[in-house]
Design an enzyme around this catalytic site. Structure first.
Site, PDB file in Angstrom:
ATOM      1  N   LEU A   1     -26.062  22.348  26.530  1.00 32.01           N
ATOM      2  CA  LEU A   1     -25.730  21.677  25.275  1.00 32.01           C
ATOM      3  C   LEU A   1     -26.785  22.011  24.228  1.00 32.01           C
ATOM      4  O   LEU A   1     -27.944  21.618  24.354  1.00 32.01           O
ATOM      5  CB  LEU A   1     -25.679  20.158  25.482  1.00 32.01           C
TER       6      LEU A   1
ATOM      7  N   ALA B   1     -25.796  22.377  20.554  1.00 34.00           N
ATOM      8  CA  ALA B   1     -25.123  22.429  19.252  1.00 34.00           C
ATOM      9  C   ALA B   1     -25.676  21.431  18.255  1.00 34.00           C
ATOM     10  O   ALA B   1     -25.410  21.532  17.060  1.00 34.00           O
ATOM     11  CB  ALA B   1     -23.630  22.184  19.436  1.00 34.00           C
TER      12      ALA B   1
ATOM     13  N   ARG C   1     -33.910  13.989  14.228  1.00 34.96           N
ATOM     14  CA  ARG C   1     -35.215  13.332  14.309  1.00 34.96           C
ATOM     15  C   ARG C   1     -36.392  14.292  14.109  1.00 34.96           C
ATOM     16  O   ARG C   1     -37.519  13.872  13.895  1.00 34.96           O
ATOM     17  CB  ARG C   1     -35.345  12.601  15.654  1.00 34.96           C
TER      18      ARG C   1
ATOM     19  N   GLY D   1     -20.664  14.782  19.400  1.00 35.06           N
ATOM     20  CA  GLY D   1     -21.260  14.126  20.557  1.00 35.06           C
ATOM     21  C   GLY D   1     -21.280  15.019  21.791  1.00 35.06           C
ATOM     22  O   GLY D   1     -20.581  16.029  21.874  1.00 35.06           O
TER      23      GLY D   1
ATOM     24  N   SER E   1     -29.476  20.384  29.090  1.00 29.30           N
ATOM     25  CA  SER E   1     -29.676  20.039  27.689  1.00 29.30           C
ATOM     26  C   SER E   1     -30.608  21.067  27.065  1.00 29.30           C
ATOM     27  O   SER E   1     -31.664  21.362  27.637  1.00 29.30           O
ATOM     28  CB  SER E   1     -30.303  18.648  27.629  1.00 29.30           C
TER      29      SER E   1
ATOM     30  N   GLU F   1     -26.481   3.684  26.990  1.00 26.21           N
ATOM     31  CA  GLU F   1     -27.368   4.205  25.956  1.00 26.21           C
ATOM     32  C   GLU F   1     -28.265   3.092  25.416  1.00 26.21           C
ATOM     33  O   GLU F   1     -27.892   1.910  25.418  1.00 26.21           O
ATOM     34  CB  GLU F   1     -26.548   4.829  24.821  1.00 26.21           C
TER      35      GLU F   1
ATOM     36  N   ALA G   1     -70.662  53.664   7.686  1.00 29.21           N
ATOM     37  CA  ALA G   1     -70.212  52.444   7.021  1.00 29.21           C
ATOM     38  C   ALA G   1     -69.381  52.780   5.797  1.00 29.21           C
ATOM     39  O   ALA G   1     -69.701  53.688   5.044  1.00 29.21           O
ATOM     40  CB  ALA G   1     -71.426  51.624   6.603  1.00 29.21           C
TER      41      ALA G   1
HETATM   42  C1  UD1 Z   1     -28.940  12.184  25.570  1.00 26.80           C
HETATM   43  C2  UD1 Z   1     -28.165  11.207  26.467  1.00 26.80           C
HETATM   44  C3  UD1 Z   1     -29.139  10.184  27.031  1.00 26.80           C
HETATM   45  C4  UD1 Z   1     -30.258  10.875  27.776  1.00 26.80           C
HETATM   46  C5  UD1 Z   1     -30.938  11.909  26.882  1.00 26.80           C
HETATM   47  C6  UD1 Z   1     -31.910  12.734  27.701  1.00 26.80           C
HETATM   48  C7  UD1 Z   1     -25.933  11.107  25.449  1.00 26.80           C
HETATM   49  C8  UD1 Z   1     -24.984  10.286  24.671  1.00 26.80           C
HETATM   50  N1  UD1 Z   1     -27.143  10.563  25.681  1.00 26.80           N
HETATM   51  O1  UD1 Z   1     -29.434  11.430  24.474  1.00 26.80           O
HETATM   52  O2  UD1 Z   1     -28.469   9.304  27.912  1.00 26.80           O
HETATM   53  O3  UD1 Z   1     -31.188   9.911  28.245  1.00 26.80           O
HETATM   54  O4  UD1 Z   1     -29.974  12.812  26.318  1.00 26.80           O
HETATM   55  O5  UD1 Z   1     -32.643  13.629  26.922  1.00 26.80           O
HETATM   56  O6  UD1 Z   1     -25.577  12.185  25.873  1.00 26.80           O
HETATM   57  N2  UD1 Z   1     -25.457  18.188  21.505  1.00 26.80           N
HETATM   58  C9  UD1 Z   1     -24.399  19.043  21.344  1.00 26.80           C
HETATM   59  N3  UD1 Z   1     -23.304  18.633  20.631  1.00 26.80           N
HETATM   60  C10 UD1 Z   1     -23.231  17.397  20.075  1.00 26.80           C
HETATM   61  C11 UD1 Z   1     -24.323  16.503  20.253  1.00 26.80           C
HETATM   62  C12 UD1 Z   1     -25.424  16.935  20.970  1.00 26.80           C
HETATM   63  O7  UD1 Z   1     -24.417  20.178  21.823  1.00 26.80           O
HETATM   64  O8  UD1 Z   1     -22.211  17.106  19.446  1.00 26.80           O
HETATM   65  C13 UD1 Z   1     -26.634  18.649  22.255  1.00 26.80           C
HETATM   66  C14 UD1 Z   1     -27.944  18.562  21.495  1.00 26.80           C
HETATM   67  O9  UD1 Z   1     -28.189  19.774  20.787  1.00 26.80           O
HETATM   68  C15 UD1 Z   1     -28.963  18.336  22.599  1.00 26.80           C
HETATM   69  C16 UD1 Z   1     -28.175  17.628  23.687  1.00 26.80           C
HETATM   70  O10 UD1 Z   1     -26.805  17.819  23.374  1.00 26.80           O
HETATM   71  O11 UD1 Z   1     -29.461  19.567  23.086  1.00 26.80           O
HETATM   72  C17 UD1 Z   1     -28.490  16.151  23.767  1.00 26.80           C
HETATM   73  O12 UD1 Z   1     -28.181  15.542  22.501  1.00 26.80           O
HETATM   74  P1  UD1 Z   1     -29.140  14.479  21.818  1.00 26.80           P
HETATM   75  O13 UD1 Z   1     -28.534  14.054  20.548  1.00 26.80           O
HETATM   76  O14 UD1 Z   1     -30.534  14.978  21.792  1.00 26.80           O
HETATM   77  O15 UD1 Z   1     -29.009  13.275  22.869  1.00 26.80           O
HETATM   78  P2  UD1 Z   1     -30.058  12.122  23.145  1.00 26.80           P
HETATM   79  O16 UD1 Z   1     -29.981  11.103  22.065  1.00 26.80           O
HETATM   80  O17 UD1 Z   1     -31.385  12.681  23.440  1.00 26.80           O
HETATM   81 CA    CA Z   2     -32.320  14.686  23.207  1.00 26.55          CA
END
Ligand code: UD1
Ligand code: CA
Length: 480
Positions: free
Chosen positions: A23, A25, A30, A94, A116, A170, A396
């Site tokens: 994942l 995207a 933050r 999401g 991730s 969450e 030099a």
């Molecule tokens: C997520 C988990 C959380 C976990 C944490 C661990 C969810 C809802 N929550 O939270 O339970 O403890 O990771 O690090 O999944 N991404 C996509 N497409 C999207 C949204 C996100 O590809 O539409 C990718 C992001 O780029 C990222 C990963 O998914 O690499 C996680 O997304 P992020 O928003 O960082 O989730 P967290 O709030 O950290």
């Molecule tokens: Ca994250």
């Protein structure tokens, strides 16, 4: 008819193979960055590159699917050479939505490991353990978790009995009774593909962020009597996610320190490891001493018994053994032979090859230049596009004038030549063996071996000139 069947088999992944979905995207709000989150670096490498490297230890690149969306083209280009595949999630709705978008790519496999893009420390060994546990449990979903001191920000694991999990909650949806749970969701899972996609479409956006949470699939599967289990990682640090710049810095420090520890264990002295940046691929020989505030980057190789003094930055550079790099040197894309001495304050640009026992001194810049064994250029010089033999002395302030405003030209200085201070060597030009160039010369033509070249205005001494001028001035003053 066997041929077409065979071809189909090659195109489609065999159902026993696993897919890895990464994942990647999300925007990374933050980080408050204009650049994609997964391209931010720790230990000199993008977050996503770390994750891909771990994934490639488990599966061939063709079974790794990176889900990209925010700044997708930049992300794709940055990691294209890894050979992984890409799925475009044009709108990032999401983590659950990300997998829905990837359904066509993932469905042909029996299992999918979800990683991730912002959890870069994950080790292949841990992922192997997770896969083995998933198979052994015959689970629909296996979650990698960890027990941590401060679970703030992470999803929490609601265990049922033993290894079974009822839900992931969450942070924002936690009920008071669940606030004490310190087992967190790493965002890393293995799914059996069939139950995953049978239930994934049931996700809704009824939550604080109005997003499709992949984490909600745990409760959905559990309610459908599919087996959801959790496995704790041995080292919680492995599953740290990066959401802020402070976390980037903390993780970078951790990885840098681990690299220094590895080098020290192998016999390298690092005087203040907390001040040095050494990239993961760098190799350093035994008994080399790295002083404080040194950076050794990229694919650099340093031999044994070298000393790299403070404030030097080496990138993609090879040093032989017993090389002394005095303080403040910048060395990029260069090779330096055994026993050579650099600095203080030398600047070696790409294509510099410094021979054994050669000396390159303060404020000397070299570029695309070969300096032979034992030759010396100790002060204030520019040596570009030059081939310098062995035992040459560069005085030099010597400059190779290699650029005529359109093209670069080369300078050759043969073995044993002596270039006097402040010479300008106007390329293309060749100085023969053992030849001398007088100090302050502008050399425009070749100098034969064993010759002396002087190319400067002759000196004229005007006897008594100062005395006469003073007398004239005194006389003028009297007349006023
Ligand atoms: C997520 C988990 C959380 C976990 C944490 C661990 C969810 C809802 N929550 O939270 O339970 O403890 O990771 O690090 O999944 N991404 C996509 N497409 C999207 C949204 C996100 O590809 O539409 C990718 C992001 O780029 C990222 C990963 O998914 O690499 C996680 O997304 P992020 O928003 O960082 O989730 P967290 O709030 O950290
Ligand atoms: Ca994250």
């Amino acid at each position: 008819m066997p041929r077409p069947a065979k071809r189909r088999a090659r195109r489609k992944p065999s159902p026993s193979r696993i897919a890895i979905a990464i994942l990647a995207a999300g925007k990374g709000t933050r980080l408050k960055s204009r650049h994609p989150k997964v391209l931010h670096q720790v230990a000199g490498k993008a977050l996503l590159e770390h994750v891909i490297a771990a994934a490639k230890r488990l599966a061939p690149a063709r079974d790794i699917h990176a889900i990209i969306g925010h700044e997708a083209e930049r992300v794709r280009q940055a990691v294209a050479r890894t050979g992984v595949r890409f799925v475009l999630q044009a709108r990032q709705r999401g983590t659950g939505h990300a997998l829905l978008v990837a359904r066509p790519a993932l469905e042909p496999y029996r299992h999918v490991l979800v990683l991730s893009g912002d959890v870069p420390l994950i080790r292949p060994e841990t992922l192997e353990r997770l896969l083995a546990f998933h198979r052994e449990q015959k689970a629909a979903m296996t979650i990698l978790t960890a027990e941590v001191e401060d679970p703030t920000g992470y999803g929490r694991i609601l265990r049922r009995r033993g290894d079974e999990v009822a839900a992931i909650v969450e942070q924002k949806s936690l009920r008071p009774a669940e606030a004490g749970i310190r087992e967190i969701n790493s965002g890393i899972y293995v799914f059996a593909t069939q139950p995953l996609f049978a239930h994934l479409a049931k996700l809704t956006t009824e939550n604080a962020h109005r997003e499709y949470y992949l984490t909600d699939i745990a409760a959905l599967l559990h309610a459908a009597r599919e087996k959801v289990v959790a496995l704790k990682a041995e080292a919680p640090e492995e599953i740290l996610g990066i959401n802020t710049r402070a976390e980037l810095a903390t993780l970078d420090a951790k990885l840098r320190r681990a690299k220094c520890d590895e080098l020290m264990a192998a016999g390298v002295t690092i005087v203040r490891p907390e001040t040095c940046l050494i990239d993961a691929q760098v190799r350093i020989g035994r008994d080399t001493v790295i002083e404080p505030f040194v950076q050794i980057l990229g694919k650099s190789r340093v031999g044994s018994d070298c000393r790299i003094r403070s404030y030097s930055v080496l990138s993609d550079t090879e040093l032989g053994n017993r090389v002394l790099v005095r303080p403040g040197c910048i060395v990029d894309g260069s090779r330096v032979g055994t026993g050579a001495v650099l600095g203080p304050y030398s600047h070696l640009r790409p294509g510099s090859e410094i021979g054994e026992e050669a000396h390159i001194g303060n404020f000397v810049e070299t570029k695309m230049t070969r300096v032979g064994k034992g030759s010396k250029a100790n002060h204030l010089s520019y040596l570009g596009d030059a081939r310098i033999g062995a035992g040459v002395n560069i005085g030099a302030g010597t400059i190779t004038c290699n650029y005529d405003g359109r093209q670069k030209h080369s300078t050759t200085i043969e073995d044993g030549a002596f270039i006097g201070s402040d010479a300008t060597l106007i390329a293309p030009v060749r100085i023969g063996k053992r030849a001398y160039v007088g100090a302050g010369s502008s050399i425009t033509g070749d100098v034969p071996a064993d010759a002396l070249a002087i190319a400067r205005g002759r000196q004229v001494n005007k006897a008594g000139w100062v005395r006469k001028r003073r007398q004239a001035e005194a006389e003028a003053a009297r007349k006023r």
